[in-house]
Design a protein around this motif. Structure first.
Motif, PDB file in Angstrom:
ATOM      1  N   ALA A 123       3.419 -22.161  10.367  1.00 32.04           N
ATOM      2  CA  ALA A 123       2.391 -21.923   9.501  1.00 32.04           C
ATOM      3  C   ALA A 123       1.713 -20.838   9.613  1.00 32.04           C
ATOM      4  N   TRP A 124       1.443 -19.998  10.513  1.00 30.88           N
ATOM      5  CA  TRP A 124       0.796 -18.696  10.640  1.00 30.88           C
ATOM      6  C   TRP A 124       1.563 -17.713  10.086  1.00 30.88           C
ATOM      7  N   LEU A 125       2.727 -17.684  10.431  1.00 32.27           N
ATOM      8  CA  LEU A 125       3.921 -16.866   9.774  1.00 32.27           C
ATOM      9  C   LEU A 125       3.899 -17.027   8.177  1.00 32.27           C
ATOM     10  N   THR A 126       4.076 -18.119   7.748  1.00 27.64           N
ATOM     11  CA  THR A 126       3.931 -18.283   6.276  1.00 27.64           C
ATOM     12  C   THR A 126       3.008 -17.753   5.669  1.00 27.64           C
ATOM     13  N   LEU A 127       1.760 -18.109   6.441  1.00 26.66           N
ATOM     14  CA  LEU A 127       0.371 -17.714   5.872  1.00 26.66           C
ATOM     15  C   LEU A 127       0.324 -16.385   5.570  1.00 26.66           C
ATOM     16  N   ALA A 128       0.777 -15.531   6.564  1.00 23.40           N
ATOM     17  CA  ALA A 128       0.738 -14.348   6.601  1.00 23.40           C
ATOM     18  C   ALA A 128       1.894 -13.625   5.607  1.00 23.40           C
ATOM     19  N   SER A 129       2.900 -14.303   5.310  1.00 25.19           N
ATOM     20  CA  SER A 129       3.654 -13.942   4.302  1.00 25.19           C
ATOM     21  C   SER A 129       3.138 -13.981   3.010  1.00 25.19           C
ATOM     22  N   LEU A 130       2.499 -15.396   2.798  1.00 21.74           N
ATOM     23  CA  LEU A 130       1.886 -15.334   1.607  1.00 21.74           C
ATOM     24  C   LEU A 130       1.026 -14.468   1.186  1.00 21.74           C
ATOM     25  N   ILE A 131      -0.057 -13.890   2.148  1.00 20.32           N
ATOM     26  CA  ILE A 131      -0.903 -12.963   2.041  1.00 20.32           C
ATOM     27  C   ILE A 131      -0.515 -11.637   1.688  1.00 20.32           C
ATOM     28  N   GLY A 132       0.753 -11.412   2.566  1.00 18.85           N
ATOM     29  CA  GLY A 132       1.513  -9.988   2.264  1.00 18.85           C
ATOM     30  C   GLY A 132       2.037  -9.680   1.013  1.00 18.85           C
ATOM     31  N   TYR A 133       2.554 -11.019   0.177  1.00 17.54           N
ATOM     32  CA  TYR A 133       3.132 -10.764  -1.129  1.00 17.54           C
ATOM     33  C   TYR A 133       2.095 -10.977  -2.116  1.00 17.54           C
ATOM     34  N   ALA A 134       1.202 -11.915  -2.019  1.00 18.63           N
ATOM     35  CA  ALA A 134       0.333 -12.246  -3.010  1.00 18.63           C
ATOM     36  C   ALA A 134      -0.809 -11.153  -3.269  1.00 18.63           C
ATOM     37  N   LEU A 135      -1.473 -10.808  -2.110  1.00 19.67           N
ATOM     38  CA  LEU A 135      -2.607  -9.773  -2.176  1.00 19.67           C
ATOM     39  C   LEU A 135      -2.140  -8.333  -1.653  1.00 19.67           C
ATOM     40  N   ILE A 136      -1.568  -8.162  -0.298  1.00 17.27           N
ATOM     41  CA  ILE A 136      -1.184  -6.907  -0.385  1.00 17.27           C
ATOM     42  C   ILE A 136      -0.178  -6.065  -1.018  1.00 17.27           C
ATOM     43  N   TYR A 137       0.801  -6.639  -1.382  1.00 13.93           N
ATOM     44  CA  TYR A 137       1.841  -6.191  -2.342  1.00 13.93           C
ATOM     45  C   TYR A 137       1.347  -6.011  -3.679  1.00 13.93           C
ATOM     46  N   THR A 138       0.894  -7.428  -4.233  1.00 20.04           N
ATOM     47  CA  THR A 138       0.687  -7.376  -5.687  1.00 20.04           C
ATOM     48  C   THR A 138      -0.558  -6.681  -6.151  1.00 20.04           C
ATOM     49  N   VAL A 139      -1.489  -6.878  -5.193  1.00 18.11           N
ATOM     50  CA  VAL A 139      -2.849  -6.466  -5.629  1.00 18.11           C
ATOM     51  C   VAL A 139      -2.886  -4.766  -5.203  1.00 18.11           C
ATOM     52  N   TYR A 140      -2.344  -4.454  -4.237  1.00 17.97           N
ATOM     53  CA  TYR A 140      -2.514  -2.813  -3.871  1.00 17.97           C
ATOM     54  C   TYR A 140      -1.206  -2.092  -3.787  1.00 17.97           C
ATOM     55  N   LEU A 141      -0.298  -2.518  -3.084  1.00 19.09           N
ATOM     56  CA  LEU A 141       1.028  -1.682  -3.208  1.00 19.09           C
ATOM     57  C   LEU A 141       1.667  -1.532  -4.475  1.00 19.09           C
ATOM     58  N   LYS A 142       1.885  -2.358  -5.139  1.00 17.25           N
ATOM     59  CA  LYS A 142       2.544  -2.335  -6.309  1.00 17.25           C
ATOM     60  C   LYS A 142       2.011  -1.311  -7.368  1.00 17.25           C
ATOM     61  N   ARG A 143       0.734  -0.938  -7.049  1.00 19.17           N
ATOM     62  CA  ARG A 143       0.007  -0.252  -8.107  1.00 19.17           C
ATOM     63  C   ARG A 143      -0.201   1.151  -7.527  1.00 19.17           C
ATOM     64  N   ALA A 144      -0.059   1.428  -5.964  1.00 13.90           N
ATOM     65  CA  ALA A 144      -0.586   2.495  -5.435  1.00 13.90           C
ATOM     66  C   ALA A 144       0.647   3.499  -5.036  1.00 13.90           C
ATOM     67  N   THR A 145       1.859   3.041  -4.788  1.00 13.55           N
ATOM     68  CA  THR A 145       2.815   3.813  -4.347  1.00 13.55           C
ATOM     69  C   THR A 145       4.243   3.411  -4.666  1.00 13.55           C
ATOM     70  N   PRO A 146       5.336   4.412  -5.052  1.00 13.26           N
ATOM     71  CA  PRO A 146       6.629   4.000  -5.383  1.00 13.26           C
ATOM     72  C   PRO A 146       7.497   3.380  -4.261  1.00 13.26           C
ATOM     73  N   GLN A 147       6.910   3.325  -3.075  1.00 14.31           N
ATOM     74  CA  GLN A 147       7.519   2.860  -1.953  1.00 14.31           C
ATOM     75  C   GLN A 147       6.908   1.265  -1.677  1.00 14.31           C
ATOM     76  N   ASN A 148       6.350   0.802  -2.833  1.00  9.11           N
ATOM     77  CA  ASN A 148       5.888  -0.379  -2.804  1.00  9.11           C
ATOM     78  C   ASN A 148       6.883  -1.541  -2.344  1.00  9.11           C
ATOM     79  N   ILE A 149       8.033  -1.474  -2.976  1.00  9.03           N
ATOM     80  CA  ILE A 149       8.910  -2.637  -2.415  1.00  9.03           C
ATOM     81  C   ILE A 149       9.388  -2.592  -1.217  1.00  9.03           C
ATOM     82  N   VAL A 150       9.501  -1.161  -0.740  1.00 12.29           N
ATOM     83  CA  VAL A 150       9.942  -1.094   0.855  1.00 12.29           C
ATOM     84  C   VAL A 150       8.954  -1.724   1.743  1.00 12.29           C
TER      85      VAL A 150
END
Length: 303
Positions: A123-150
């Protein structure tokens, strides 16, 4: 007042297919395949049926929740891209509020199911993955760096680990190997799509690698990451996690993958990036099928 009326009409016209599309079902299906295979290779025999059933449902609901949040956060971008213009939010079939409520509901159900019916670690690992994709990647990384997907790729690489912990409730180095393989696979997979949709990403102002560094540099990076993927894919055999059937199968898959990577690197044909993108999906699915077949292969001793 007029805007509120339009919103109500849009919501009234939303059907179950629109909510399903929020979950990115094709993407989630591939993720669940890797998670289920992770469940089966985690134990010598067959895993407990309840861990497989509730683990798959919980991980799937959480993944759908993350995808729905991605739809909401990217709705302005989606309006500008031909590939995504017909999604429910750009089309006005759903409001952002309705989509977020749906995401909150499915995410809560998924994590709650994992806590109660599987185990807290998953459950905790899944929650971390959810936050990582939905918030950290989508909200920040995708718009901040060309290395977003890495950088953000670790969240998308987690499903086999989540499947593994669903049946063992422990972190295992072999599970992390599977995460590493998907992590190495993600850049060539996604950057091929980015080359094909370069103009759309440039129009939307998203700093994907082909936009910021050009197509030639991106093709080189795809080639390099493809080599890294091949090397990582040999680790399950080297560590004794898998046997000869896996080695043979993965070598054939790698030869085919490198063929497409080289074609993309050496040619400048318009349709090549999308061919590479589609083949990469087939690769990762077949990779986990080969892993599963190898796991359940019974070697009959001679004599």
């Amino acid at each position: 007042m007029r805007n509120e009326k339009v919103l109500v009409v849009a919501v009234e016209h939303a059907g179950w297919r629109d909510y399903l599309e929020l979950c990115k079902p094709k993407v989630v299906a591939v993720m669940l395949l890797t998670a289920v295979v992770g469940m089966f290779v985690a134990t010598p025999g067959f895993p407990a049926w309840d861990a497989v059933l509730f683990g798959t449902i919980g991980i799937g609901l959480a993944a759908g929740s993350a995808a729905a949040v991605n739809h909401v956060m990217d709705r302005r971008i989606d309006e500008q891209m031909a590939r995504t213009q017909r999604r429910p939010l750009p089309q006005g079939k759903l409001s952002p509020a309705s989509a977020l409520m749906f995401a909150a509901l499915t995410g809560t159900l998924g994590i709650g199911l994992l806590v109660m019916m599987v185990n807290p670690l998953t459950a905790w690992l899944t929650l971390a993955s959810l936050i990582g994709y939905a918030l950290i990647y989508t909200v920040y990384l995708k718009r901040a760096t060309p290395q977003n997907i890495v950088i953000g790729g670790i969240a998308g690489a987690a499903p086999p680990l989540l499947g593994w912990t669903s049946v063992t409730a422990t972190l295992d180095p072999n599970a992390l190997l599977l995460v590493l393989i998907i992590f190495a696979w993600t850049p060539p997979h996604f950057w091929a799509l980015c080359i094909a949709r370069k103009n759309d990403y440039a129009k939307a102002g998203i700093p994907m690698l082909p936009v910021t560094h050009g197509e030639d540099y991106t093709r080189l990076q795809i080639m390099l990451y493809s080599i890294l993927l091949v090397l990582c894919s040999l680790l399950p055999y080297i560590t004794g996690m898998s046997g000869g059937i896996y080695l043979l199968g993965v070598m054939l898959l790698n030869l085919r993958f490198m063929y497409w990577a080289y074609r993309l690197y050496s040619k400048r044909v318009v349709g090549e990036p999308m061919k590479m993108f589609r083949h990469s999906i087939n690769y990762i699915m077949l990779f986990f099928v080969v892993l599963l077949v190898d796991h359940f292969t019974i070697v009959i001793p001679a004599g």
